[in-house]
Design a protein around this motif. Structure first.
Motif, PDB file in Angstrom:
ATOM      1  N   THR A 102     -22.725 -21.715  -0.421  1.00 30.69           N
ATOM      2  CA  THR A 102     -22.315 -20.371  -0.818  1.00 30.69           C
ATOM      3  C   THR A 102     -23.175 -19.924  -1.985  1.00 30.69           C
ATOM      4  OG1 THR A 102     -20.040 -20.797  -0.128  1.00 30.69           O
ATOM      5  CG2 THR A 102     -20.370 -18.968  -1.635  1.00 30.69           C
ATOM      6  N   LEU A 103     -23.688 -18.720  -1.891  1.00 30.92           N
ATOM      7  CA  LEU A 103     -24.415 -18.130  -3.004  1.00 30.92           C
ATOM      8  C   LEU A 103     -23.513 -17.091  -3.646  1.00 30.92           C
ATOM      9  CD1 LEU A 103     -27.919 -17.539  -1.350  1.00 30.92           C
ATOM     10  CD2 LEU A 103     -27.291 -19.345  -2.981  1.00 30.92           C
ATOM     11  N   VAL A 104     -23.296 -17.236  -4.938  1.00 31.46           N
ATOM     12  CA  VAL A 104     -22.376 -16.325  -5.619  1.00 31.46           C
ATOM     13  C   VAL A 104     -23.180 -15.267  -6.387  1.00 31.46           C
ATOM     14  CG1 VAL A 104     -20.413 -16.147  -7.180  1.00 31.46           C
ATOM     15  CG2 VAL A 104     -20.760 -18.237  -5.846  1.00 31.46           C
ATOM     16  N   MET A 105     -23.008 -14.026  -5.950  1.00 32.75           N
ATOM     17  CA  MET A 105     -23.716 -12.903  -6.558  1.00 32.75           C
ATOM     18  C   MET A 105     -22.884 -12.334  -7.709  1.00 32.75           C
ATOM     19  SD  MET A 105     -26.555 -12.396  -5.097  1.00 32.75           S
ATOM     20  CE  MET A 105     -26.659 -14.162  -5.008  1.00 32.75           C
ATOM     21  N   PRO A 106     -23.546 -11.660  -8.640  1.00 26.91           N
ATOM     22  CA  PRO A 106     -22.775 -11.010  -9.707  1.00 26.91           C
ATOM     23  C   PRO A 106     -21.848  -9.931  -9.138  1.00 26.91           C
ATOM     24  CG  PRO A 106     -25.099 -10.343  -9.769  1.00 26.91           C
ATOM     25  CD  PRO A 106     -25.002 -11.457  -8.776  1.00 26.91           C
ATOM     26  N   ASP A 107     -20.749  -9.691  -9.828  1.00 23.38           N
ATOM     27  CA  ASP A 107     -19.840  -8.618  -9.402  1.00 23.38           C
ATOM     28  C   ASP A 107     -20.578  -7.294  -9.480  1.00 23.38           C
ATOM     29  OD1 ASP A 107     -17.804 -10.451  -9.180  1.00 23.38           O
ATOM     30  OD2 ASP A 107     -17.178 -10.184 -11.277  1.00 23.38           O
ATOM     31  N   CYS A 108     -20.411  -6.448  -8.452  1.00 19.81           N
ATOM     32  CA  CYS A 108     -21.023  -5.127  -8.538  1.00 19.81           C
ATOM     33  C   CYS A 108     -20.261  -4.111  -7.713  1.00 19.81           C
ATOM     34  CB  CYS A 108     -22.497  -5.169  -8.113  1.00 19.81           C
ATOM     35  SG  CYS A 108     -22.794  -5.614  -6.412  1.00 19.81           S
ATOM     36  N   ASP A 109     -20.468  -2.855  -8.028  1.00 17.73           N
ATOM     37  CA  ASP A 109     -19.896  -1.781  -7.230  1.00 17.73           C
ATOM     38  C   ASP A 109     -20.438  -1.932  -5.807  1.00 17.73           C
ATOM     39  OD1 ASP A 109     -19.578   0.791  -5.937  1.00 17.73           O
ATOM     40  OD2 ASP A 109     -19.153   1.616  -7.917  1.00 17.73           O
ATOM     41  N   PRO A 110     -19.556  -1.921  -4.789  1.00 12.65           N
ATOM     42  CA  PRO A 110     -20.027  -2.100  -3.412  1.00 12.65           C
ATOM     43  C   PRO A 110     -21.124  -1.116  -3.007  1.00 12.65           C
ATOM     44  CG  PRO A 110     -17.636  -2.179  -3.479  1.00 12.65           C
ATOM     45  CD  PRO A 110     -18.084  -1.824  -4.874  1.00 12.65           C
ATOM     46  N   VAL A 111     -21.144   0.059  -3.628  1.00 13.80           N
ATOM     47  CA  VAL A 111     -22.174   1.049  -3.275  1.00 13.80           C
ATOM     48  C   VAL A 111     -23.572   0.497  -3.506  1.00 13.80           C
ATOM     49  CG1 VAL A 111     -23.172   3.278  -3.937  1.00 13.80           C
ATOM     50  CG2 VAL A 111     -20.726   3.073  -3.589  1.00 13.80           C
ATOM     51  N   VAL A 112     -23.765  -0.259  -4.569  1.00 11.49           N
ATOM     52  CA  VAL A 112     -25.112  -0.750  -4.887  1.00 11.49           C
ATOM     53  C   VAL A 112     -25.352  -2.178  -4.396  1.00 11.49           C
ATOM     54  CG1 VAL A 112     -25.403   0.793  -6.855  1.00 11.49           C
ATOM     55  CG2 VAL A 112     -24.478  -1.513  -7.232  1.00 11.49           C
ATOM     56  N   ALA A 113     -24.373  -2.750  -3.717  1.00 12.31           N
ATOM     57  CA  ALA A 113     -24.510  -4.139  -3.255  1.00 12.31           C
ATOM     58  C   ALA A 113     -25.789  -4.381  -2.432  1.00 12.31           C
ATOM     59  CB  ALA A 113     -23.273  -4.564  -2.472  1.00 12.31           C
ATOM     60  N   PRO A 114     -26.220  -3.434  -1.557  1.00 11.81           N
ATOM     61  CA  PRO A 114     -27.434  -3.730  -0.774  1.00 11.81           C
ATOM     62  C   PRO A 114     -28.655  -4.020  -1.646  1.00 11.81           C
ATOM     63  CG  PRO A 114     -26.318  -1.789   0.103  1.00 11.81           C
ATOM     64  CD  PRO A 114     -25.605  -2.159  -1.170  1.00 11.81           C
ATOM     65  N   LEU A 115     -28.762  -3.369  -2.782  1.00 14.67           N
ATOM     66  CA  LEU A 115     -29.907  -3.617  -3.670  1.00 14.67           C
ATOM     67  C   LEU A 115     -29.832  -5.011  -4.282  1.00 14.67           C
ATOM     68  CD1 LEU A 115     -29.257  -0.177  -4.467  1.00 14.67           C
ATOM     69  CD2 LEU A 115     -31.600  -0.695  -5.062  1.00 14.67           C
ATOM     70  N   VAL A 116     -28.641  -5.418  -4.641  1.00 17.21           N
ATOM     71  CA  VAL A 116     -28.473  -6.713  -5.313  1.00 17.21           C
ATOM     72  C   VAL A 116     -28.566  -7.859  -4.293  1.00 17.21           C
ATOM     73  CG1 VAL A 116     -26.926  -8.092  -6.757  1.00 17.21           C
ATOM     74  CG2 VAL A 116     -27.020  -5.593  -7.048  1.00 17.21           C
ATOM     75  N   TYR A 117     -27.941  -7.676  -3.138  1.00 15.86           N
ATOM     76  CA  TYR A 117     -27.906  -8.744  -2.122  1.00 15.86           C
ATOM     77  C   TYR A 117     -29.253  -8.888  -1.412  1.00 15.86           C
ATOM     78  CZ  TYR A 117     -22.924  -9.601  -2.765  1.00 15.86           C
ATOM     79  OH  TYR A 117     -21.716  -9.965  -3.294  1.00 15.86           O
ATOM     80  N   ALA A 118     -30.113  -7.886  -1.544  1.00 21.82           N
ATOM     81  CA  ALA A 118     -31.461  -8.022  -0.974  1.00 21.82           C
ATOM     82  C   ALA A 118     -32.190  -9.194  -1.628  1.00 21.82           C
ATOM     83  CB  ALA A 118     -32.256  -6.728  -1.182  1.00 21.82           C
ATOM     84  N   VAL A 119     -31.897  -9.449  -2.884  1.00 23.68           N
ATOM     85  CA  VAL A 119     -32.620 -10.489  -3.626  1.00 23.68           C
ATOM     86  C   VAL A 119     -32.420 -11.880  -3.006  1.00 23.68           C
ATOM     87  CG1 VAL A 119     -32.807 -11.662  -5.873  1.00 23.68           C
ATOM     88  CG2 VAL A 119     -32.731  -9.153  -5.768  1.00 23.68           C
ATOM     89  N   PRO A 120     -31.183 -12.359  -2.827  1.00 22.96           N
ATOM     90  CA  PRO A 120     -31.046 -13.689  -2.213  1.00 22.96           C
ATOM     91  C   PRO A 120     -31.544 -13.726  -0.772  1.00 22.96           C
ATOM     92  CG  PRO A 120     -28.893 -12.624  -2.427  1.00 22.96           C
ATOM     93  CD  PRO A 120     -29.875 -11.812  -3.221  1.00 22.96           C
TER      94      PRO A 120
END
Ligand code: F6R
Length: 364
Positions: free
Chosen positions: A317-335
């Motif tokens: 499991t990779l645990v991403m930082p908490d974020c507003d779901p609206v911007v999740a695609p930008l953050v989850y693109a990284v892993p």
């Protein structure tokens, strides 16, 4: 130059907090918490529909944007890959908006789609990374991505910069169409402005991604699942992995699992689930349970709340930082990018120059 990195792709993945931050700064006014759009010869308020055309990774950025424009701005979006769109003779209403997305600005099919839409009397807005490109020059409105030159053949930083521009446009459209008050816009802009910091946090998880990459490298086939805006990210993850590691990978909307791909599930097929704890999270958890019940092995990318709520036994499991779901695609693109990168590096592949691929596809 590659600086301290082994590959341009690694450098470009790590540059994202900076270049996405620069791109966001171009489209928001920090003081007032509002987006600042380029001068438009139309009003989003008057649009009935929007078409988006692109190829490959840029197309997946457009698919994410469809969710944003429809959900935030209540603006119907038709999206297609340029190679299909250009020959379909789609009926397009004059005065409506066509958005094309391209890193290079030279992709032959995307350019042909642009010219088709223009010939139908549509406004053309291009989201491009090369301001001197043919697509930029052919567009009445240019919304630049400020990713800087992208050398690695597999697109990474251009993708997240495209997302930043498209979300800014969707926020502007939502405001113009009366679906966003001042406080709502400020909330979204704050979320956007927080993205570079969240990307930096996501990059700090690189060692954990490397561990998972060793598992993925053993696979012959990989399935990526996601719902909502994580669905296009699943498609992007699969594309990135197949391009540079040559492992066969497919991205699916998690809800489509039952309609076919579930037949593939066994202990040899890693299933990568991209699932921030958003409004559709519980639905994705059901799909993961279906995978687990058939002996499938899951690699889950989620946040702390997602870990707690899913309570799944996973291969990793990779645990991403908490974020507003609206911007999740930008953050989850990284892993998603890091996983493809490290899998390919681990397998000894030429990450920056994958076989058979060209950086700019100027012939169809
Ligand atoms: C994937 C990739 C390609 C491009 C596609 C469009 O990593 O790089 O799928 O996204 O060829 O290219 P541009 O954005 O230059 O039009």
């Amino acid at each position: 130059s590659k600086g301290n990195y082994r590959h341009f792709m690694a450098k470009e993945i790590h540059e994202q907090p900076e270049v996405v931050g620069r791109t966001i700064a171009h489209y928001v006014d920090f003081a007032s918490g509002t987006v600042v759009l380029p001068e438009l010869p139309f009003s989003f308020k008057d649009l009935k529909r929007l078409s988006i055309t692109a190829c490959g990774t840029a197309y997946y950025a457009g698919l994410v944007a469809k969710y944003w424009f429809e959900t935030l701005a209540r603006l119907p979006v038709e999206i297609d890959v340029a190679s299909e769109f250009r020959y379909r003779e789609a009926p397009l209403d004059p005065g409506e908006l066509a958005i094309v997305i391209s890193q290079s600005g030279e992709t032959a099919d995307t350019l042909a789609s642009l010219r088709y839409a223009k010939a139908q009397g549509q406004h053309i807005l291009s989201v491009v990374n090369v301001p001197t490109s043919t697509i930029a020059r052919d567009s009445a409105i240019v919304a630049p991505t400020l990713a800087g030159p992208e050398i690695g053949v597999a697109s990474t930083k251009a993708f997240t910069c495209q997302l930043a521009v498209l979300l800014s446009l969707a926020i502007g459209a939502a405001r113009a169409r009366g679906h966003l008050d001042e406080a709502g816009e400020k909330r979204l802009v704050d979320a956007l402005v927080g993205v570079p910091g969240l990307m930096t946090e996501a990059l700090h998880g690189e060692a954990a991604v490397e561990g998972l990459a060793r598992e993925v490298a053993k696979a012959k086939d990989v399935l990526y699942l996601g719902r909502g805006t994580s669905f296009p990210l699943a498609l992007e993850g699969a594309l990135k992995l197949k391009e540079i590691s040559y492992i066969h990978a497919e991205g699916y909307a998690a809800g489509e699992l039952k309609h076919g791909p579930i037949a593939l599930i066994d202990e040899d097929l890693p299933v990568i689930v991209i699932a921030p704890c958003d409004a559709v999270f519980e639905k994705t958890v059901s799909n993961m349970q279906e995978v687990a019940a058939r002996g499938g092995r899951i690699l889950l990318i989620t946040d702390r709340q997602g870990v707690a709520q899913s309570a799944m036994d996973t291969l990793g499991t990779l645990v991403m930082p908490d974020c507003d779901p609206v911007v999740a695609p930008l953050v989850y693109a990284v892993p998603v990018q890091l996983l493809a990168y490290h899998t390919a590096v681990f397998m000894g592949k030429d990450v920056d120059q994958p076989r058979n691929l060209a950086k700019s596809v100027t012939v169809e």
